[in-house]
Design a protein around this motif. Structure first.
Motif, PDB file in Angstrom:
ATOM      1  N   ASN A 162       0.660  -0.769  -0.034  1.00 29.62           N
ATOM      2  CA  ASN A 162       0.385   0.034  -0.095  1.00 29.62           C
ATOM      3  C   ASN A 162       1.026   1.668  -0.193  1.00 29.62           C
ATOM      4  OD1 ASN A 162      -2.560  -0.934   0.459  1.00 29.62           O
ATOM      5  ND2 ASN A 162      -1.617  -1.863   1.862  1.00 29.62           N
ATOM      6  N   LYS A 171      -1.136   3.943   9.287  1.00 31.20           N
ATOM      7  CA  LYS A 171      -0.583   2.140   9.861  1.00 31.20           C
ATOM      8  C   LYS A 171      -0.069   2.112   8.755  1.00 31.20           C
ATOM      9  CE  LYS A 171      -0.032   2.281  14.680  1.00 31.20           C
ATOM     10  NZ  LYS A 171      -0.214   1.518  16.294  1.00 31.20           N
ATOM     11  N   SER A 172      -1.525   1.681   7.678  1.00 31.17           N
ATOM     12  CA  SER A 172      -2.045   0.723   6.789  1.00 31.17           C
ATOM     13  C   SER A 172      -0.669   1.049   5.376  1.00 31.17           C
ATOM     14  CB  SER A 172      -3.718   1.405   5.791  1.00 31.17           C
ATOM     15  OG  SER A 172      -4.303   1.816   7.434  1.00 31.17           O
ATOM     16  N   TYR A 173      -0.623   2.657   5.398  1.00 26.58           N
ATOM     17  CA  TYR A 173       0.897   2.402   4.068  1.00 26.58           C
ATOM     18  C   TYR A 173       2.351   1.971   4.929  1.00 26.58           C
ATOM     19  CZ  TYR A 173      -3.491   5.605   3.492  1.00 26.58           C
ATOM     20  OH  TYR A 173      -4.937   5.751   3.747  1.00 26.58           O
ATOM     21  N   LYS A 193      -4.980   7.309   8.850  1.00 28.66           N
ATOM     22  CA  LYS A 193      -4.951   5.480   8.379  1.00 28.66           C
ATOM     23  C   LYS A 193      -3.487   5.125   8.744  1.00 28.66           C
ATOM     24  CE  LYS A 193      -9.289   4.329   8.017  1.00 28.66           C
ATOM     25  NZ  LYS A 193     -10.129   3.499   7.361  1.00 28.66           N
TER      26      LYS A 193
END
Length: 427
Positions: free
Chosen positions: A67, A143-145, A141
């Motif tokens: 991501n 921490k998603s990447y 968000k």
């Protein structure tokens, strides 16, 4: 009961494994600990035990997600960058919306057209009323990447530097990208001034770096790109930085998702795809004596077909990718297909096609009883005499080479470098 010859062969295999472990660990997706486990499992349970471990790794590879977060001010070229990285034009189906005003109000994900586990996220510009800098990462968000690309079309703002410092504090990588370099150079020439391109690029880069240093970013790296000519300027340097910042498996996923804008990228893809071949060969069946001409071949055509289809997608040789490339460069898709020489691109891959390829491989490989251990990862020494492993490995290797050669020809035909096949950057 195990015979003496079998024990001797197993002991010889173990010695070969010891010799190869250091070199092979650098060319596989396995850690040193995992390689040691492979050896131990084979010693205790033979091929069936090893196949279980290899299947788990293949499943991990197939399910690994990447991501990429792309952020920057309105009009910086975020959407154009995302489209370019996915090999799409702004009006293609599924393309990120391109506009001169902020169109992104929430993080919007755009999956890679051929590799759906890869997703580029278009994030709203930082510092707007809706997304103040001090609350931005929580709302996005964070921490998603896997990493952040901060894009600017002119100068990096105070909000950009605040974001970079916060990303660093939280332990993620970020990269400054200065877009629309082609527009800067065009504007310079349009005003009738003499333009030394290299000097102008250095001036832009140095100005960005100095401003970021003044804002408190130590030793910043800034990459100059054009979203419409990814093969130019600092794109290869940006790719190298992104690759180096990713763990092994995600690095491979990123490379395979790159647009095929240079022969260098296609060669990188060939190397990454080759790392999977020995695992597919391991899963293709049991082991046995190497067959001689006239003896039926033993391999799993389902595994082979799956891998060849994957090769085609990663190398941009599936029909959808060829159509998108033809549209991007303004050439008939028939012209690109005309340079493809391998039958593996034409139509469906069936067991009959695989059988014909396999029998062709026997004519080349019949005298090669032992595999070249320096070209096969650590597990190759275990299955060096296995018929299923041997022919699946040889067949997939040949298929990958054929497909890569055709992908290179397509890239040269698309970007107009037919007369310079040694060129590594397709321009």
């Amino acid at each position: 009961m195990e015979g003496a010859s079998s024990r001797d062969q197993r002991a010889e295999t173990s010695n070969l494994l010891k010799d190869e472990t250091v070199e092979s660990s650098n060319s596989t997706f396995f850690t040193d600990e995992e390689l040691a486990k492979l050896k131990s499992d084979y010693d205790m349970g033979g091929v069936e035990k090893v196949k279980t471990v290899v299947q788990q790794k293949v499943t991990q590879l197939d399910n690994t997600e990447l991501n990429v977060a792309v952020t920057g001010q309105t009009g910086a070229g975020k959407s154009s960058f995302i489209n370019a990285m996915r090999g799409l034009e702004f009006d293609d189906e599924g393309a990120a919306e391109v506009d001169t005003v902020e169109t992104t109000m929430e993080p919007t994900g755009y999956k890679h057209p051929s590799l759906p586990n890869v997703c580029f996220w278009d994030l709203p510009g930082i510092g707007t009323n809706k997304f103040p800098a001090n609350k931005y990462l929580n709302k996005m968000k964070f921490k998603s990447y896997d990493f952040f690309i901060i894009i600017s079309a002119c100068r990096f703002t105070e909000n950009d530097t605040k974001l970079a410092r916060e990303i660093k504090r939280l332990g993620k990588n970020f990269y400054f990208v200065r877009s629309k370099i082609d527009c800067d150079l065009y504007s310079k020439r349009k005003r009738g001034r003499q333009c030394n391109e290299e000097e102008e690029l250095n001036k832009i880069r140095n100005d960005c770096v100095s401003k970021l240093q003044e804002a408190g970013i130590p030793s910043p790296r800034v990459y100059l790109i054009s979203n419409f000519d990814l093969n130019l300027y600092d794109f290869s340097l940006l790719n190298k930085a992104l690759e180096d910042g990713l763990p092994n498996i995600k690095k491979s996923v990123y490379i395979l998702a790159l647009p095929n804008v240079s022969l260098e990228i296609l060669e990188k893809k060939r190397k990454e795809l080759r790392k999977r071949i020995w695992m597919s060969a391991t899963l293709s069946g049991g082991i046995g004596a190497v067959p001689v001409p006239g003896v039926s071949l033993a391999f799993d055509s389902v595994i082979i077909i799956k891998e060849i289809v994957h090769f085609r997608q990663c190398l941009g040789l599936d029909n959808s990718s060829l159509q998108s490339l033809a549209k991007r460069v303004g050439k008939p898709v028939e012209d690109l297909k005309a340079v493809v020489t391998t039958p593996l691109v034409r139509g469906e891959i069936t067991p009959d096609v695989i059988n014909r390829l396999a029998w062709g491989a026997t004519a080349v490989a019949a005298s090669a009883i032992e595999l070249a251990l320096d070209t096969i990862p650590v597990i190759g020494s275990i299955f060096g005499a296995g018929s299923s492993f041997f022919f699946t490995y040889k067949l997939l290797s040949a298929a990958l080479d054929d497909l890569t050669e055709s992908a290179q020809k397509v890239a040269m035909a698309a970007f107009g470098t037919e007369n310079n096949p040694n060129q590594t950057s397709v321009q």
